[in-house]
Design a protein around this motif. Sequence first.
Motif, mmCIF file in Angstrom:
data_model
loop_
_atom_site.group_PDB
_atom_site.id
_atom_site.type_symbol
_atom_site.label_atom_id
_atom_site.label_comp_id
_atom_site.label_asym_id
_atom_site.label_seq_id
_atom_site.Cartn_x
_atom_site.Cartn_y
_atom_site.Cartn_z
ATOM 1 N N ALA A 60 0.839 -1.207 0.000
ATOM 2 C CA ALA A 60 0.000 0.000 0.000
ATOM 3 C C ALA A 60 0.872 1.254 0.000
ATOM 4 O O ALA A 60 0.594 2.218 -0.725
ATOM 5 N N LYS A 61 1.935 1.245 0.797
ATOM 6 C CA LYS A 61 2.843 2.397 0.846
ATOM 7 C C LYS A 61 3.578 2.559 -0.481
ATOM 8 O O LYS A 61 3.700 3.674 -0.998
ATOM 9 N N LEU A 62 4.060 1.449 -1.044
ATOM 10 C CA LEU A 62 4.758 1.507 -2.333
ATOM 11 C C LEU A 62 3.811 1.949 -3.445
ATOM 12 O O LEU A 62 4.223 2.652 -4.374
ATOM 13 N N GLU A 63 2.555 1.571 -3.339
ATOM 14 C CA GLU A 63 1.549 2.029 -4.314
ATOM 15 C C GLU A 63 1.308 3.533 -4.156
ATOM 16 O O GLU A 63 1.258 4.265 -5.154
ATOM 17 N N ASP A 64 1.175 4.001 -2.923
ATOM 18 C CA ASP A 64 0.986 5.438 -2.678
ATOM 19 C C ASP A 64 2.136 6.261 -3.249
ATOM 20 O O ASP A 64 1.924 7.368 -3.734
ATOM 21 N N GLN A 65 3.341 5.704 -3.201
ATOM 22 C CA GLN A 65 4.524 6.401 -3.689
ATOM 23 C C GLN A 65 4.736 6.238 -5.199
ATOM 24 O O GLN A 65 5.629 6.849 -5.759
ATOM 25 N N GLY A 66 3.940 5.375 -5.845
ATOM 26 C CA GLY A 66 4.046 5.181 -7.286
ATOM 27 C C GLY A 66 4.990 4.081 -7.719
ATOM 28 O O GLY A 66 5.222 3.900 -8.909
ATOM 29 N N TYR A 67 5.557 3.320 -6.770
ATOM 30 C CA TYR A 67 6.476 2.245 -7.124
ATOM 31 C C TYR A 67 5.755 0.959 -7.501
ATOM 32 O O TYR A 67 6.321 0.116 -8.186
ATOM 33 N N LEU A 68 4.527 0.795 -7.051
ATOM 34 C CA LEU A 68 3.684 -0.330 -7.445
ATOM 35 C C LEU A 68 2.357 0.216 -7.958
ATOM 36 O O LEU A 68 1.927 1.302 -7.568
ATOM 37 N N THR A 69 1.727 -0.555 -8.821
ATOM 38 C CA THR A 69 0.405 -0.228 -9.341
ATOM 39 C C THR A 69 -0.489 -1.424 -9.118
ATOM 40 O O THR A 69 -0.087 -2.561 -9.346
ATOM 41 N N ARG A 70 -1.709 -1.148 -8.675
ATOM 42 C CA ARG A 70 -2.682 -2.212 -8.445
ATOM 43 C C ARG A 70 -3.469 -2.434 -9.738
ATOM 44 O O ARG A 70 -3.861 -1.494 -10.411
ATOM 45 N N GLU A 71 -3.683 -3.680 -10.075
ATOM 46 C CA GLU A 71 -4.482 -4.033 -11.243
ATOM 47 C C GLU A 71 -5.945 -3.612 -11.011
ATOM 48 O O GLU A 71 -6.360 -3.441 -9.869
ATOM 49 N N PRO A 72 -6.737 -3.474 -12.079
ATOM 50 C CA PRO A 72 -8.132 -3.053 -11.924
ATOM 51 C C PRO A 72 -8.953 -3.928 -10.969
ATOM 52 O O PRO A 72 -9.864 -3.433 -10.321
ATOM 53 N N THR A 73 -8.612 -5.200 -10.856
ATOM 54 C CA THR A 73 -9.329 -6.075 -9.928
ATOM 55 C C THR A 73 -9.040 -5.712 -8.478
ATOM 56 O O THR A 73 -9.788 -6.091 -7.580
ATOM 57 N N GLY A 74 -7.927 -5.005 -8.237
ATOM 58 C CA GLY A 74 -7.550 -4.606 -6.896
ATOM 59 C C GLY A 74 -6.806 -5.665 -6.122
ATOM 60 O O GLY A 74 -6.412 -5.447 -4.986
ATOM 61 N N ARG A 75 -6.583 -6.821 -6.713
ATOM 62 C CA ARG A 75 -5.956 -7.933 -5.990
ATOM 63 C C ARG A 75 -4.524 -8.219 -6.431
ATOM 64 O O ARG A 75 -3.836 -9.012 -5.796
ATOM 65 N N HIS A 76 -4.079 -7.640 -7.506
ATOM 66 C CA HIS A 76 -2.751 -7.932 -8.052
ATOM 67 C C HIS A 76 -1.934 -6.644 -8.191
ATOM 68 O O HIS A 76 -2.481 -5.598 -8.513
#
Length: 93
Positions: A60-76
Amino acid sequence: MARASAKATQPPAEGAEPGSVLDRAFSILEFVSASERPLTILEISEARDIPKPTVHRLCAKLEDQGYLTREPTGRHFRGGPKLLSLSLDALRH
């Protein structure tokens, strides 16, 4: 289904203690970036031997920072724009 990669056998990142937050975050980024497909929290947790709640919090933190992206399903998760930019900058310099 084949696992994306084997467990990490590399030592912790320089300056990171084994099991430190920094070590775990880099371990997640390395695993996700090496995968040929998006990964779930459970897959990351099992492959990196990090507790699922910790993986969830770090992703979640890496996603907030832009290093990870969540797929449209929200699970990957897959690499995000900042991870791509970091990788390209490293290759250029």
